[in-house]
Design a protein around this motif. Structure first.
Motif, short mmCIF file in Angstrom:
data_model
loop_
_atom_site.label_atom_id
_atom_site.label_comp_id
_atom_site.label_asym_id
_atom_site.label_seq_id
_atom_site.Cartn_x
_atom_site.Cartn_y
_atom_site.Cartn_z
N VAL A 1 0.85 -1.18 0.00
CA VAL A 1 0.00 0.00 0.00
C VAL A 1 0.89 1.23 0.00
O VAL A 1 1.73 1.41 0.88
CB VAL A 1 -0.93 0.02 1.23
N GLN A 2 0.69 2.08 -1.00
CA GLN A 2 1.51 3.28 -1.10
C GLN A 2 0.68 4.49 -1.46
O GLN A 2 -0.27 4.40 -2.23
CB GLN A 2 2.59 3.10 -2.17
N LEU A 3 1.05 5.62 -0.87
CA LEU A 3 0.51 6.91 -1.26
C LEU A 3 1.67 7.74 -1.77
O LEU A 3 2.67 7.91 -1.06
CB LEU A 3 -0.17 7.60 -0.08
N GLN A 4 1.54 8.27 -2.97
CA GLN A 4 2.62 9.04 -3.58
C GLN A 4 2.14 10.46 -3.81
O GLN A 4 1.26 10.70 -4.62
CB GLN A 4 3.02 8.40 -4.91
N ALA A 5 2.76 11.39 -3.08
CA ALA A 5 2.38 12.79 -3.19
C ALA A 5 3.34 13.53 -4.12
O ALA A 5 4.53 13.21 -4.19
CB ALA A 5 2.37 13.44 -1.82
N CYS A 21 -2.05 13.30 -4.95
CA CYS A 21 -1.68 12.09 -4.21
C CYS A 21 -2.35 10.91 -4.89
O CYS A 21 -3.58 10.87 -5.02
CB CYS A 21 -2.14 12.20 -2.77
N ALA A 22 -1.54 9.96 -5.32
CA ALA A 22 -2.05 8.76 -5.97
C ALA A 22 -1.85 7.57 -5.05
O ALA A 22 -0.78 7.39 -4.46
CB ALA A 22 -1.32 8.54 -7.29
N ALA A 23 -2.88 6.75 -4.93
CA ALA A 23 -2.83 5.57 -4.08
C ALA A 23 -2.66 4.33 -4.94
O ALA A 23 -3.20 4.24 -6.04
CB ALA A 23 -4.10 5.47 -3.26
N CYS A 93 -0.18 13.47 2.30
CA CYS A 93 -1.50 12.90 2.08
C CYS A 93 -1.64 11.68 2.99
O CYS A 93 -0.65 11.04 3.34
CB CYS A 93 -1.74 12.54 0.62
N ALA A 94 -2.86 11.37 3.35
CA ALA A 94 -3.13 10.29 4.29
C ALA A 94 -4.44 9.62 3.94
O ALA A 94 -5.33 10.24 3.34
CB ALA A 94 -3.17 10.83 5.71
N TRP A 114 0.19 6.81 4.98
CA TRP A 114 0.76 8.14 4.76
C TRP A 114 1.66 8.15 3.54
O TRP A 114 2.39 7.17 3.29
CB TRP A 114 1.57 8.57 5.98
N GLY A 115 1.62 9.25 2.81
CA GLY A 115 2.56 9.48 1.74
C GLY A 115 3.87 10.01 2.29
O GLY A 115 4.00 10.26 3.50
#
Length: 124
Positions: A1-5, A21-23, A93-94, A114-115
């Motif tokens: 699981v990744q969040l990329q800001a 922010c892309a999940a 981003c969260a 969290w990103g």
């Protein structure tokens, strides 16, 4: 699981920036997604969140920032207008499970993912 800001940068006071922010790694369409920020020497603070289709903002950014979701809820953006030097911070981003209750949306401890953070610097 990744969040990329992404989308941070340097801007003059009164200018605008758009954070994205892309999940990935999980379907986030049923998650609460939002933004926090942390300035040097300060605690991480709530900025904005989309909760059950509604947008909620910190008083300090209301009317200047707009949060929006896209890609069936797997992405979230933050349009920041009329930026002020006080907005300078690392923005994160969260995401949290859809079961989050409204009274928890401003508590960073209630978010699960969290990103990496993106720096926003506003010069005077």
């Amino acid at each position: 699981v990744q969040l990329q800001a992404s989308g941070g940068g340097l801007v003059q006071a009164g200018g605008s920036l758009r954070l994205s922010c892309a999940a990935s790694g999980r379907t986030f369409s049923r998650y609460v997604m939002g933004w926090f920020r942390q300035a040097p020497g300060k605690e991480r603070e709530f900025v904005a969140t989309k909760w059950r289709g509604n947008a909620y903002y910190a008083a300090s950014v209301k009317g200047r920032f707009t949060i929006s979701s896209a890609n069936a809820g797997n992405a979230v953006s933050l349009q920041m207008n009329s930026l002020e030097p006080e907005d300078t911070a690392v923005y994160y981003c969260a995401a949290a499970s859809a079961g989050m209750i409204l009274s928890s949306i401003r508590d960073p401890e209630k978010y699960d993912y969290w990103g990496q953070g993106t720096q926003v610097t506003v010069s005077s």
